[in-house]
Design a protein around this motif. Sequence first.
Motif, PDB file in Angstrom:
ATOM      1  N   PHE A  52       0.839  -1.197   0.000  1.00 27.26           N
ATOM      2  CA  PHE A  52       0.000   0.000   0.000  1.00 27.26           C
ATOM      3  C   PHE A  52       0.877   1.252   0.000  1.00 27.26           C
ATOM      4  N   GLY A  53       1.926   1.246   0.793  1.00 28.54           N
ATOM      5  CA  GLY A  53       2.835   2.393   0.871  1.00 28.54           C
ATOM      6  C   GLY A  53       3.580   2.628  -0.431  1.00 28.54           C
ATOM      7  N   ALA A  54       3.973   1.535  -1.093  1.00 25.10           N
ATOM      8  CA  ALA A  54       4.699   1.676  -2.358  1.00 25.10           C
ATOM      9  C   ALA A  54       3.810   2.287  -3.436  1.00 25.10           C
ATOM     10  N   VAL A  55       2.552   1.846  -3.486  1.00 23.71           N
ATOM     11  CA  VAL A  55       1.628   2.395  -4.478  1.00 23.71           C
ATOM     12  C   VAL A  55       1.378   3.878  -4.202  1.00 23.71           C
ATOM     13  N   ALA A  56       1.139   4.209  -2.943  1.00 28.46           N
ATOM     14  CA  ALA A  56       0.906   5.609  -2.579  1.00 28.46           C
ATOM     15  C   ALA A  56       2.122   6.463  -2.916  1.00 28.46           C
ATOM     16  N   ASN A  57       3.306   5.961  -2.627  1.00 25.13           N
ATOM     17  CA  ASN A  57       4.529   6.702  -2.915  1.00 25.13           C
ATOM     18  C   ASN A  57       4.704   6.916  -4.422  1.00 25.13           C
ATOM     19  N   GLY A  58       4.344   5.896  -5.201  1.00 27.47           N
ATOM     20  CA  GLY A  58       4.443   6.031  -6.648  1.00 27.47           C
ATOM     21  C   GLY A  58       3.521   7.112  -7.185  1.00 27.47           C
ATOM     22  N   LEU A  59       2.287   7.148  -6.687  1.00 33.89           N
ATOM     23  CA  LEU A  59       1.349   8.173  -7.133  1.00 33.89           C
ATOM     24  C   LEU A  59       1.839   9.569  -6.751  1.00 33.89           C
ATOM     25  N   ALA A  60       2.386   9.691  -5.567  1.00 33.65           N
ATOM     26  CA  ALA A  60       2.800  11.002  -5.057  1.00 33.65           C
ATOM     27  C   ALA A  60       4.042  11.545  -5.752  1.00 33.65           C
ATOM     28  N   THR A  61       4.923  10.655  -6.210  1.00 30.52           N
ATOM     29  CA  THR A  61       6.230  11.107  -6.700  1.00 30.52           C
ATOM     30  C   THR A  61       6.433  10.932  -8.199  1.00 30.52           C
ATOM     31  N   TRP A  62       5.477  10.340  -8.899  1.00 26.63           N
ATOM     32  CA  TRP A  62       5.651  10.101 -10.338  1.00 26.63           C
ATOM     33  C   TRP A  62       5.882  11.405 -11.094  1.00 26.63           C
ATOM     34  N   ARG A  63       5.188  12.463 -10.660  1.00 25.80           N
ATOM     35  CA  ARG A  63       5.394  13.790 -11.231  1.00 25.80           C
ATOM     36  C   ARG A  63       5.809  14.740 -10.128  1.00 25.80           C
ATOM     37  N   ALA A  64       6.913  15.413 -10.338  1.00 27.26           N
ATOM     38  CA  ALA A  64       7.438  16.299  -9.295  1.00 27.26           C
ATOM     39  C   ALA A  64       6.544  17.514  -9.062  1.00 27.26           C
ATOM     40  N   ASP A  65       5.782  17.899 -10.087  1.00 24.29           N
ATOM     41  CA  ASP A  65       4.963  19.107  -9.963  1.00 24.29           C
ATOM     42  C   ASP A  65       3.545  18.822  -9.482  1.00 24.29           C
ATOM     43  N   LEU A  66       3.258  17.587  -9.110  1.00 26.61           N
ATOM     44  CA  LEU A  66       1.897  17.223  -8.705  1.00 26.61           C
ATOM     45  C   LEU A  66       1.625  17.650  -7.267  1.00 26.61           C
ATOM     46  N   ALA A  88       2.450   1.854   6.681  1.00 24.94           N
ATOM     47  CA  ALA A  88       3.284   1.540   5.518  1.00 24.94           C
ATOM     48  C   ALA A  88       3.594   2.760   4.665  1.00 24.94           C
ATOM     49  N   LEU A  89       2.929   3.882   4.941  1.00 28.76           N
ATOM     50  CA  LEU A  89       3.138   5.070   4.106  1.00 28.76           C
ATOM     51  C   LEU A  89       4.502   5.705   4.376  1.00 28.76           C
ATOM     52  N   PRO A  90       5.070   6.361   3.366  1.00 27.11           N
ATOM     53  CA  PRO A  90       6.351   7.049   3.562  1.00 27.11           C
ATOM     54  C   PRO A  90       6.234   8.131   4.626  1.00 27.11           C
ATOM     55  N   GLU A  91       7.325   8.399   5.301  1.00 23.19           N
ATOM     56  CA  GLU A  91       7.333   9.416   6.349  1.00 23.19           C
ATOM     57  C   GLU A  91       6.934  10.773   5.766  1.00 23.19           C
ATOM     58  N   GLY A  92       6.027  11.448   6.460  1.00 26.32           N
ATOM     59  CA  GLY A  92       5.594  12.770   6.036  1.00 26.32           C
ATOM     60  C   GLY A  92       4.362  12.773   5.155  1.00 26.32           C
ATOM     61  N   MET A  93       3.947  11.602   4.654  1.00 27.60           N
ATOM     62  CA  MET A  93       2.750  11.551   3.818  1.00 27.60           C
ATOM     63  C   MET A  93       1.518  11.501   4.714  1.00 27.60           C
ATOM     64  N   ARG A  94       0.567  12.388   4.458  1.00 25.56           N
ATOM     65  CA  ARG A  94      -0.605  12.459   5.322  1.00 25.56           C
ATOM     66  C   ARG A  94      -1.560  11.298   5.057  1.00 25.56           C
ATOM     67  N   TYR A  95      -1.989  10.661   6.135  1.00 21.50           N
ATOM     68  CA  TYR A  95      -2.945   9.558   6.068  1.00 21.50           C
ATOM     69  C   TYR A  95      -4.284  10.070   6.575  1.00 21.50           C
ATOM     70  N   PHE A  96      -5.245  10.195   5.664  1.00 17.96           N
ATOM     71  CA  PHE A  96      -6.552  10.721   6.040  1.00 17.96           C
ATOM     72  C   PHE A  96      -7.403   9.698   6.778  1.00 17.96           C
ATOM     73  N   GLY A  97      -7.041   8.416   6.673  1.00 20.80           N
ATOM     74  CA  GLY A  97      -7.767   7.392   7.399  1.00 20.80           C
ATOM     75  C   GLY A  97      -8.188   6.243   6.519  1.00 20.80           C
ATOM     76  N   ALA A  98      -8.931   5.308   7.122  1.00 22.15           N
ATOM     77  CA  ALA A  98      -9.327   4.073   6.457  1.00 22.15           C
ATOM     78  C   ALA A  98     -10.847   3.923   6.502  1.00 22.15           C
ATOM     79  N   ILE A  99     -11.427   3.561   5.373  1.00 16.97           N
ATOM     80  CA  ILE A  99     -12.876   3.343   5.268  1.00 16.97           C
ATOM     81  C   ILE A  99     -13.131   1.848   5.206  1.00 16.97           C
ATOM     82  N   PRO A 100     -13.959   1.320   6.102  1.00 17.34           N
ATOM     83  CA  PRO A 100     -14.187  -0.133   6.123  1.00 17.34           C
ATOM     84  C   PRO A 100     -14.987  -0.615   4.924  1.00 17.34           C
ATOM     85  N   ARG A 101     -14.811  -1.875   4.600  1.00 14.27           N
ATOM     86  CA  ARG A 101     -15.579  -2.525   3.551  1.00 14.27           C
ATOM     87  C   ARG A 101     -17.028  -2.646   3.998  1.00 14.27           C
ATOM     88  N   ASP A 102     -17.979  -2.271   3.112  1.00 12.53           N
ATOM     89  CA  ASP A 102     -19.395  -2.310   3.467  1.00 12.53           C
ATOM     90  C   ASP A 102     -20.222  -2.434   2.202  1.00 12.53           C
TER      91      ASP A 102
END
Length: 433
Positions: free
Chosen positions: A129-143, A165-179
């Motif tokens: 999960f952290g790797a995917v989030a990191n990829g989205l955040a860093t793929w473009r430097a201007d994003l 699992a998220l990289p240090e400094g990345m904000r985690y807004f929380g988790a939504i349960p399956r429903d």
Amino acid sequence: MHQGTATCPAVFIAAPASGQGKTTVTAALARYHRDQGRTVRVFKMGPDFLDPMILERACDHPVDPLHLWMVGEEDCRAMLRAAAETADLILVEGSMGLFDGDPSGADLAVRFGLPVLALLDGSGMAQTFGAVANGLATWRADLPFAGVIANRVGSPGHGRMLGAALPEGMRYFGAIPRDAEVGLPDRHLGLVQAAEIDDLEQRLAKAAATVAEAGVTGLPEPVAFEPQALPAPEPRLTGVRIAVARDAAFAFLYPGNLRLLEALGAELRFFSPLAGEGLPEADAVWLPGGYPELHLETLAANTDLKADLHEHHRTDKPVLAECGGFLYLLDGLANIDGPRHPMAGLVPGSARLEERLQGIGLQAAPLPEGELRGHTFHHTRAEVDLEPLAHCVRARDRGTAAEAIYREGRLTATYLHAWFPSNPEAVAELFRP
């Protein structure tokens, strides 16, 4: 128009792919903040009719598309700026994956400084999960990147694991349960239309409660939206009565298209083919897209409307038929395994619903009146005994011929769903008596 910038909390809700739950979560956040007394404006990235129906119900305001090619940068800026004038929160739902398409959702977010809130389906995932989030955040430097929400987590512990699992400094807004009670039903063209979901209000209320319990409802940072001056269209359709089919079979209407016709001076007269209504007194007819294949017997039985359309066409009055409207004008239409039902018979040929997608993508229609931009998305295959006036041109593979455009007299029929504001002058000419 007001001068200077307008600021409003805004966020672009994106994902790495389709099916992550973007529409459900965007609708949940819109409904939650609406219920807190806030004015919420929601936009949808790219061409879409079904998601905006859900989102409109969630926020109580029309939902317009934003797309740098189909809508255009100036119109996108103008709509965002107008929304920021009165809204307490702007939500933009992405389409497919954040970097998919050309231009992509990321292009839109960068262009207007919309912070990206990444929604990731956490089911069946742990540290990746952290790797995917990191990829989205860093793929473009201007994003501009706001942070991450985990969706469909199995337990509170699972949610905490994903956050850790998220990289240090990345904000985690929380988790939504399956429903299962929160999800939205779908069919071959995407989500089911909002009007067809009997318990939609309960689902929206449950979704809003779920995101509130998950604690993911904090307002994003304010974004500054620059003013954009757009010339008012010349009222070239003043006094022109346009009959517009609108019901469950013909529901794919961009609010922006309706606004433009009214700005051009037209008087819109809505009617329902499914209700057995005939054609109202009109100078022109617009048959938009929808789901005619789900209502074959009812449409076939409305013989009065068919006769009215033939008379309208015989007197050389304008008709524009898009996708579902085009199918309705054929001699016949059939479901996947069902019999062929007689349709209006203004365009020689027939069509059948297929298992596989038959057409998709952003396209431009090179009409004699001028180029109209839009998109196509259909599961039917039409065989038409009429030489096409022209073929649409794909936006992505520029120069590649795509959907056919048929014309006979003042009747224009095609699979393309046009975004009318892409060329107001061409639209005025299409509907001009």
